[in-house]
Write an enzyme that holds these catalytic residues in place. Structure first.
Site, PDB file in Angstrom:
ATOM      1  N   LYS A  49       0.867  -1.184   0.000  1.00 18.15           N
ATOM      2  CA  LYS A  49       0.000   0.000   0.000  1.00 18.15           C
ATOM      3  C   LYS A  49       0.903   1.234   0.000  1.00 18.15           C
ATOM      4  O   LYS A  49       1.986   1.228   0.588  1.00 18.15           O
ATOM      5  CB  LYS A  49      -0.876  -0.025   1.265  1.00 18.15           C
ATOM      6  CG  LYS A  49      -1.696   1.238   1.515  1.00 18.15           C
ATOM      7  CD  LYS A  49      -2.793   1.449   0.501  1.00 18.15           C
ATOM      8  CE  LYS A  49      -3.522   2.773   0.711  1.00 18.15           C
ATOM      9  NZ  LYS A  49      -4.361   3.141  -0.451  1.00 18.15           N
ATOM     10  N   CYS A 134      -2.432  10.003  -6.205  1.00 21.37           N
ATOM     11  CA  CYS A 134      -3.518   9.704  -5.260  1.00 21.37           C
ATOM     12  C   CYS A 134      -4.610  10.781  -5.349  1.00 21.37           C
ATOM     13  O   CYS A 134      -4.321  11.958  -5.192  1.00 21.37           O
ATOM     14  CB  CYS A 134      -2.999   9.621  -3.828  1.00 21.37           C
ATOM     15  SG  CYS A 134      -4.383   9.401  -2.670  1.00 21.37           S
TER      16      CYS A 134
HETATM   17  O1  IRO Z   1      -7.373   6.634  -1.080  1.00 19.91           O
HETATM   18  C1  IRO Z   1      -6.320   6.011  -1.286  1.00 19.91           C
HETATM   19  O2  IRO Z   1      -5.603   5.582  -0.357  1.00 19.91           O
HETATM   20  C2  IRO Z   1      -5.945   5.840  -2.694  1.00 19.91           C
HETATM   21  C3  IRO Z   1      -4.676   6.101  -3.192  1.00 19.91           C
HETATM   22  I1  IRO Z   1      -3.123   6.588  -2.008  1.00 19.91           I
HETATM   23  C4  IRO Z   1      -4.428   6.001  -4.584  1.00 19.91           C
HETATM   24  O3  IRO Z   1      -3.317   6.230  -5.096  1.00 19.91           O
HETATM   25  N1  IRO Z   1      -5.460   5.645  -5.390  1.00 19.91           N
HETATM   26  C5  IRO Z   1      -6.690   5.393  -4.896  1.00 19.91           C
HETATM   27  O4  IRO Z   1      -7.602   5.069  -5.672  1.00 19.91           O
HETATM   28  N2  IRO Z   1      -6.910   5.471  -3.548  1.00 19.91           N
END
Ligand code: IRO
Length: 315
Positions: A49, A134
């Site tokens: 993650k 993100c």
């Molecule tokens: O909400 C998130 O953690 C997230 C991330 I960092 C991302 O790069 N892409 C996404 O759909 N969700």
């Protein structure tokens, strides 16, 4: 069943993967248990993650929703902090014979530089996927939609980084944007790009309740799954065409079966990540999709990925 005569092996950024299929950063890759499960599965690599300097709880729930067509999420970067992912690297490397990649998504350039410098000192980290896309941290724009900022970030990042470096890109929708972004990336020491992150700030509605389906940001969130496959394929195809040949393109977006993976490889993908479907199905998706992909290859007379990689016919 796995057909051992048909190889799904791939290599990029100096890494060797026994299978081109592995997890996207996002679903089930936050905890040690998650990462161990990926290690034990048929996944070709283990990707974490996206991490930040400090541990984060992320956005309030509900923050993930899926239907038959795909997913919407506004997780808000929940993760255990970069130190955790660095500290478990030696164990992960000794337990599993596959590359271990850490996704880094600092809340500032300063944080990214700090984490990269630290992770560079860790020989058990195979590569870094720097997430510049993100969509879900309130108040933080998607860096990769600001080309001037991307130049600044890559200039600074490549000064401190000596590891294989990838960048996670958002989807682009205009040819000029593909061209501008590819021209920028081509100027830097980048080993791979991952195309694509979720389509940012979509909206899914529950008609019965006449309501949004996730809580953060008024229901807006990143879209994944079937909804985004044509966009993901286009991004893989275009970046493969425009990037330096030594920069690998890793596909991500709308892969739930062997046909989807085959299509991405036909567009030029060197490896294929699985996000929404991995969230739905768990680690069994890696062996199932591998077997489906091998079946397609067998029927077409292909023994290895290079027999059809990037060979999409256009009229
Ligand atoms: O909400 C998130 O953690 C997230 C991330 I960092 C991302 O790069 N892409 C996404 O759909 N969700």
């Amino acid at each position: 069943m796995n057909d051992t005569n048909i190889s799904l092996a791939t290599a990029f950024a100096g890494l060797e993967l026994h299978s081109c299929l592995y997890n996207a950063s996002g679903p089930w890759c936050t905890t040690r248990e998650d990462l161990d499960s990926i290690g034990k599965s048929s996944s070709g690599a283990i990707l974490t993650k996206s991490c930040t300097l400090e541990e984060r709880a992320g956005n309030p729930s509900p923050r993930y929703y899926e239907n038959q067509l795909g997913s919407i999420n506004s997780m808000g970067l929940p993760n255990k902090g970069y130190k955790f992912y660095g500290e478990i690297a030696a164990d992960i490397q000794s337990d599993f014979d596959k590359p271990y990649l850490i996704s880094v998504s600092g809340l500032s350039l300063k944080n990214n530089l700090y984490m990269l410098a630290e992770l560079n000192g860790n020989s058990n980290v195979s590569a870094i996927e720097l997430n510049l896309s993100c969509p879900n941290v309130p108040g933080k724009p998607q860096t990769a939609y600001d080309f001037k900022q991307v130049v600044h970030v890559l200039t600074e990042v490549t000064k401190v980084n000596a590891k294989p470096l990838g960048i996670k890109l958002p989807p682009y929708f205009d040819i000029i944007h593909f061209e501008e972004m590819a021209a920028i990336i081509n100027e830097f020491e980048v080993s791979f790009v991952t195309c694509v992150n979720s389509i940012g700030n979509g909206l899914v509605i529950d008609v019965e309740k006449e309501a949004v389906v996730i809580r953060p940001k008024g229901g807006f969130g990143g879209i994944g799954g079937d909804y985004i496959k044509p966009t993901a394929l286009a991004n893989v195809r275009k970046f493969r065409e425009l990037l330096r040949k030594d920069i690998a393109v890793i596909a991500c977006g709308g892969v739930k079966n062997g046909v989807d993976a085959f299509e991405h490889i036909l567009c030029g993908a060197d490896a294929v990540q699985i996000g929404t479907q991995y969230h739905r199905e768990g680690t069994s998706c890696f062996s199932r999709i591998a077997a489906e992909l091998q079946d397609i290859m067998k029927n077409k007379g292909y023994a290895k990925l290079s027999d059809f990689k990037g060979k999409l016919i256009q009229y």
